[in-house]
Design a protein around this motif. Structure first.
Motif, PDB file in Angstrom:
ATOM      1  N   ILE A 101       0.864  -1.182   0.000  1.00  0.00           N
ATOM      2  CA  ILE A 101       0.000   0.000   0.000  1.00  0.00           C
ATOM      3  C   ILE A 101       0.895   1.225   0.000  1.00  0.00           C
ATOM      4  O   ILE A 101       2.000   1.200   0.547  1.00  0.00           O
ATOM      5  CB  ILE A 101      -0.972   0.031   1.197  1.00  0.00           C
ATOM      6  N   LEU A 102       0.446   2.289  -0.645  1.00  0.00           N
ATOM      7  CA  LEU A 102       1.276   3.490  -0.724  1.00  0.00           C
ATOM      8  C   LEU A 102       0.421   4.740  -0.772  1.00  0.00           C
ATOM      9  O   LEU A 102      -0.696   4.740  -1.293  1.00  0.00           O
ATOM     10  CB  LEU A 102       2.205   3.444  -1.936  1.00  0.00           C
ATOM     11  N   ASN A 103       0.966   5.784  -0.189  1.00  0.00           N
ATOM     12  CA  ASN A 103       0.367   7.108  -0.274  1.00  0.00           C
ATOM     13  C   ASN A 103       1.161   7.931  -1.277  1.00  0.00           C
ATOM     14  O   ASN A 103       2.393   7.944  -1.239  1.00  0.00           O
ATOM     15  CB  ASN A 103       0.390   7.792   1.097  1.00  0.00           C
ATOM     16  N   ILE A 104       0.468   8.585  -2.190  1.00  0.00           N
ATOM     17  CA  ILE A 104       1.104   9.525  -3.116  1.00  0.00           C
ATOM     18  C   ILE A 104       0.581  10.914  -2.790  1.00  0.00           C
ATOM     19  O   ILE A 104      -0.626  11.140  -2.749  1.00  0.00           O
ATOM     20  CB  ILE A 104       0.819   9.162  -4.587  1.00  0.00           C
ATOM     21  N   ASP A 105       1.508  11.831  -2.557  1.00  0.00           N
ATOM     22  CA  ASP A 105       1.201  13.204  -2.140  1.00  0.00           C
ATOM     23  C   ASP A 105       1.734  14.155  -3.204  1.00  0.00           C
ATOM     24  O   ASP A 105       2.921  14.114  -3.538  1.00  0.00           O
ATOM     25  CB  ASP A 105       1.873  13.464  -0.788  1.00  0.00           C
ATOM     26  N   VAL A 106       0.846  14.997  -3.732  1.00  0.00           N
ATOM     27  CA  VAL A 106       1.210  15.923  -4.805  1.00  0.00           C
ATOM     28  C   VAL A 106       0.721  17.326  -4.456  1.00  0.00           C
ATOM     29  O   VAL A 106      -0.412  17.500  -3.985  1.00  0.00           O
ATOM     30  CB  VAL A 106       0.588  15.485  -6.151  1.00  0.00           C
ATOM     31  N   THR A 107       1.590  18.320  -4.677  1.00  0.00           N
ATOM     32  CA  THR A 107       1.190  19.722  -4.527  1.00  0.00           C
ATOM     33  C   THR A 107       1.603  20.488  -5.775  1.00  0.00           C
ATOM     34  O   THR A 107       2.767  20.447  -6.176  1.00  0.00           O
ATOM     35  CB  THR A 107       1.850  20.373  -3.302  1.00  0.00           C
ATOM     36  N   VAL A 108       0.637  21.181  -6.378  1.00  0.00           N
ATOM     37  CA  VAL A 108       0.894  21.952  -7.598  1.00  0.00           C
ATOM     38  C   VAL A 108       0.591  23.426  -7.341  1.00  0.00           C
ATOM     39  O   VAL A 108      -0.156  23.775  -6.422  1.00  0.00           O
ATOM     40  CB  VAL A 108       0.031  21.447  -8.773  1.00  0.00           C
ATOM     41  N   ILE A 109       1.189  24.261  -8.164  1.00  0.00           N
ATOM     42  CA  ILE A 109       0.917  25.697  -8.108  1.00  0.00           C
ATOM     43  C   ILE A 109       0.326  26.105  -9.446  1.00  0.00           C
ATOM     44  O   ILE A 109       0.931  25.883 -10.506  1.00  0.00           O
ATOM     45  CB  ILE A 109       2.192  26.513  -7.843  1.00  0.00           C
ATOM     46  N   VAL A 110      -0.871  26.693  -9.404  1.00  0.00           N
ATOM     47  CA  VAL A 110      -1.556  27.162 -10.618  1.00  0.00           C
ATOM     48  C   VAL A 110      -1.929  28.620 -10.407  1.00  0.00           C
ATOM     49  O   VAL A 110      -2.719  28.943  -9.513  1.00  0.00           O
ATOM     50  CB  VAL A 110      -2.822  26.331 -10.906  1.00  0.00           C
ATOM     51  N   ASP A 111      -1.341  29.491 -11.209  1.00  0.00           N
ATOM     52  CA  ASP A 111      -1.612  30.939 -11.094  1.00  0.00           C
ATOM     53  C   ASP A 111      -1.416  31.438  -9.661  1.00  0.00           C
ATOM     54  O   ASP A 111      -2.160  32.296  -9.173  1.00  0.00           O
ATOM     55  CB  ASP A 111      -3.027  31.273 -11.577  1.00  0.00           C
ATOM     56  N   GLY A 112      -0.410  30.882  -8.989  1.00  0.00           N
ATOM     57  CA  GLY A 112      -0.081  31.335  -7.640  1.00  0.00           C
ATOM     58  C   GLY A 112      -0.827  30.624  -6.528  1.00  0.00           C
ATOM     59  O   GLY A 112      -0.510  30.831  -5.353  1.00  0.00           O
ATOM     60  N   TRP A 113      -1.801  29.781  -6.871  1.00  0.00           N
ATOM     61  CA  TRP A 113      -2.573  29.060  -5.860  1.00  0.00           C
ATOM     62  C   TRP A 113      -2.045  27.643  -5.706  1.00  0.00           C
ATOM     63  O   TRP A 113      -1.673  27.000  -6.691  1.00  0.00           O
ATOM     64  CB  TRP A 113      -4.054  29.032  -6.239  1.00  0.00           C
ATOM     65  N   PHE A 114      -2.044  27.144  -4.463  1.00  0.00           N
ATOM     66  CA  PHE A 114      -1.489  25.829  -4.164  1.00  0.00           C
ATOM     67  C   PHE A 114      -2.600  24.789  -4.021  1.00  0.00           C
ATOM     68  O   PHE A 114      -3.547  24.987  -3.242  1.00  0.00           O
ATOM     69  CB  PHE A 114      -0.672  25.875  -2.869  1.00  0.00           C
TER      70      PHE A 114
END
Length: 268
Positions: A101-114
């Motif tokens: 089992i695994l957790n995948i964590d992603v954070t993106v920035i779009v037009d300055g918003w996270f």
């Protein structure tokens, strides 16, 4: 990135304006869409490095920016935490095995918003104990979000999560917590996943933050490995995590990171 929008509470928590919800929904939807697409990348024989490579490409193809590449020296677009890794697992040559089992964590920035979200995945067949852990962790997150209403406190959120988890004889990790976000990656408040009702700052419309409980089958204690990133359970018990980014409204919280394909929970 400096953020001067809205106002700050006495606890240093930023109150965003109604118009700011739209930007968070766009960023959150992209993060969720990438996690949706990542489901096809999880199977026995796959490496976590290849999953991260594909996630990096998806972020670039969307014209967005990874919030984690370069963050405090981190060099990947995702954290991938397998089995007894609680959080901040570094993608690498590790080959997934049947039943992992695994957790995948992603954070993106779009037009300055996270947009920040994580969820659980299964490589191959899911064991009953892992399925139960995933179920309890997912439901704890949703109960925490249910408690995230104006007039309630952050202690109410933590209490809802802790009560559910411990009622199933599992433990809530105390060494890591959720956080405020918006036009910054991490900001006040610290969102604890345990607590007493009626304690902590009072929730107000316009607050943006993550709720991301980490739940262990065994004891709650963790330790950091020599890479200074990877956190694991001290007793090597399985760990699971789900994370949503939310905004407080006059009523129920808005979830910015809902799965467009309805794939947030791996067994649904």
């Amino acid at each position: 990135m400096d953020d001067t929008r809205g106002r700050l509470t006495k606890d240093g928590i930023r109150i965003y304006e109604a118009a700011d919800f739209a930007g968070m929904h766009v960023a959150g939807k992209l993060a969720a869409s990438i996690l949706d697409a990542s489901a096809e990348l999880v199977f026995p024989g796959q490496t976590t490095a290849e999953i991260d490579r594909r996630i990096t490409a998806m972020i670039g193809d969307a014209g967005a920016v990874s919030a984690t590449i370069g963050y405090k020296g981190y060099q990947h677009a995702s954290c991938i935490s397998v089995n007894h890794v609680v959080c901040h697992g570094i993608p690498g040559d590790k080959v997934l095995k049947d039943g992992d089992i695994l957790n995948i964590d992603v954070t993106v920035i779009v037009d300055g918003w996270f947009g920040d979200s994580s969820r659980m995945y299964v490589a191959g067949a899911l064991s009953r104990k892992a399925e139960r852990l995933i179920e309890v962790t997912h439901d704890a997150l949703m109960l925490g979000i249910e408690a995230a209403r104006p007039g309630n406190t952050f202690g109410d959120i933590g209490h809802a999560i802790q009560t559910h988890v411990e009622g199933h004889r599992m433990s809530v990790v105390r060494d890591f917590c959720g956080h405020g976000l918006g036009r910054v990656f991490h900001a006040p408040p610290n969102v604890l996943h345990y607590g007493r009702p009626g304690t902590g700052p009072v929730l107000e419309p316009g607050m943006f933050f993550t709720i991301e409980p980490m739940v262990n089958l065994g004891r709650p204690e963790t330790k950091i490995l020599a890479d200074d990133w990877t956190a694991v359970t001290r007793d090597k018990s399985l760990s699971a995590q789900f994370e949503h980014s939310i905004g407080i409204t006059e009523g129920a919280a808005e979830i910015f990171t809902l799965s467009p394909a309805g794939r947030f929970h791996p067994t649904y």
